[in-house]
Design a protein around this motif. Sequence first.
Motif, short mmCIF file in Angstrom:
data_model
loop_
_atom_site.label_atom_id
_atom_site.label_comp_id
_atom_site.label_asym_id
_atom_site.label_seq_id
_atom_site.Cartn_x
_atom_site.Cartn_y
_atom_site.Cartn_z
N UNK A 229 0.85 -1.19 0.00
CA UNK A 229 0.00 0.00 0.00
C UNK A 229 0.90 1.26 0.00
N UNK A 230 0.38 2.37 -0.60
CA UNK A 230 1.10 3.65 -0.63
C UNK A 230 0.05 4.74 -0.47
N UNK A 231 0.28 5.67 0.50
CA UNK A 231 -0.72 6.70 0.77
C UNK A 231 -0.35 8.05 0.14
N UNK A 232 0.70 8.09 -0.70
CA UNK A 232 1.05 9.34 -1.37
C UNK A 232 0.21 9.49 -2.63
N UNK A 233 -0.02 10.74 -3.04
CA UNK A 233 -0.81 11.02 -4.24
C UNK A 233 0.09 11.49 -5.37
N UNK A 234 -0.37 11.20 -6.60
CA UNK A 234 0.31 11.64 -7.80
C UNK A 234 1.74 11.14 -7.88
N UNK A 235 1.95 9.88 -7.47
CA UNK A 235 3.26 9.23 -7.55
C UNK A 235 3.06 7.81 -8.05
N UNK A 236 4.17 7.20 -8.49
CA UNK A 236 4.16 5.77 -8.88
C UNK A 236 4.45 4.93 -7.64
N UNK A 237 3.66 3.83 -7.52
CA UNK A 237 3.89 2.83 -6.47
C UNK A 237 4.35 1.54 -7.17
N UNK A 238 5.38 0.88 -6.64
CA UNK A 238 5.90 -0.34 -7.28
C UNK A 238 6.58 -1.24 -6.26
N UNK A 239 6.47 -2.57 -6.46
CA UNK A 239 7.17 -3.59 -5.67
C UNK A 239 7.57 -4.70 -6.64
N UNK A 240 8.83 -5.20 -6.53
CA UNK A 240 9.34 -6.28 -7.40
C UNK A 240 9.70 -7.50 -6.56
N UNK A 241 9.49 -8.71 -7.14
CA UNK A 241 9.87 -9.96 -6.46
C UNK A 241 11.03 -10.58 -7.23
N UNK A 242 12.08 -10.93 -6.47
CA UNK A 242 13.30 -11.47 -7.06
C UNK A 242 13.49 -12.93 -6.64
N UNK A 243 14.01 -13.72 -7.61
CA UNK A 243 14.48 -15.09 -7.36
C UNK A 243 15.98 -15.05 -7.59
N UNK A 244 16.70 -15.21 -6.48
CA UNK A 244 18.16 -14.97 -6.48
C UNK A 244 18.39 -13.54 -6.99
N UNK A 245 19.08 -13.35 -8.12
CA UNK A 245 19.34 -12.00 -8.62
C UNK A 245 18.43 -11.65 -9.78
N UNK A 246 17.43 -12.45 -10.04
CA UNK A 246 16.56 -12.24 -11.20
C UNK A 246 15.20 -11.73 -10.76
N UNK A 247 14.78 -10.64 -11.37
CA UNK A 247 13.44 -10.13 -11.10
C UNK A 247 12.43 -10.98 -11.89
N UNK A 248 11.49 -11.62 -11.16
CA UNK A 248 10.51 -12.52 -11.80
C UNK A 248 9.10 -11.95 -11.75
N UNK A 249 8.88 -10.94 -10.93
CA UNK A 249 7.53 -10.39 -10.81
C UNK A 249 7.64 -8.95 -10.40
N UNK A 250 6.89 -8.09 -11.09
CA UNK A 250 6.86 -6.68 -10.69
C UNK A 250 5.47 -6.12 -10.85
N UNK A 251 5.15 -5.22 -9.94
CA UNK A 251 3.86 -4.56 -9.95
C UNK A 251 4.11 -3.05 -9.78
#
Length: 324
Positions: A248-270
Amino acid sequence: MRRAASFLALLLCLYWTGAQGESGGLTGNDITQTEVQSEILGVKSTSDQTNISPDIWAELKELRDMAIEHSVELRNSKSKMEKLEQENTAMQTRLTASENEVEELQRENTASENEVKELKNEVMKLKIENAVLKARMKTSEDVMEKLKMENTDLQSRVTASEDKSKVLEARMNASETEVEELKRQIADQPKVAFSLGLTDSGLIGPFDTDITLKFSKVFTNFGQVYSPITGHFTAPVRGAYYFSFNAADNRSNVWSAVNLYHNDKRVLWNDDYNYGTGDNRLSNSLVLQLEKGDVVYLVLPDGCSVYDNTYDHTNFNGFLLFPL
């Protein structure tokens, strides 16, 4: 004259003999020749006859014997008559008794006829009952035959059921074996699961560089597979793992993002842009095949932030599905 005198003397002798026999006087055996002669002599004097021939005595003797014989026969006849009367009386008595017996037999015969009639009625009743019993027996036999057929069918069904039961029992035994194997495998496999909250401090970020999110609120951590110090989940065995997160992010007019990594590889991002309409929320999940020692973690990109408080708006979860 001499024949007339002889005939007269004979009549007198017969008369006298009969009179004596009837009055209980002298018997024929008591008559002597002298008495006969005296009577004959008396006849001679009354009839004034003389010079009777000597052979008349022989005739008189013969007549006397005949008279005696007739007297004896008469007495015998009387005795026989009395005996016959006695026998007749006895016969009448016996006849009366026989008539009584006959009457008794007739009464008994009447009673026997009544008994026979009753027996006939009972026989008729028994015949009717026997016919009813035969009908019931026939019905019972039909029912028995039907029951036999049903029993045969039931036995066939029971046999089929027993065969099915044997098959089911075999399958159950196999299933029980499989279950036992699964239980053993489950017992042998490591217990891996975790559920985490980020912080109670509120806003995290934004930063000038990517940072690994370190979830400090540990709800569960079976197998101690997550480290709050490094923020890494480390796979204890080779297997398939499930992971999910919410941010969750309560700031306005900004991008919110979270990434999931497997070892050093990003496999999922939102990521998502908050246009000021309220808190911005991100959520996602996936299954990863990990080798023993592989790590999985969440990364906050530079310039982004997340928000968390006691309501656990931002969280991270995972568990082992099955070993490989």
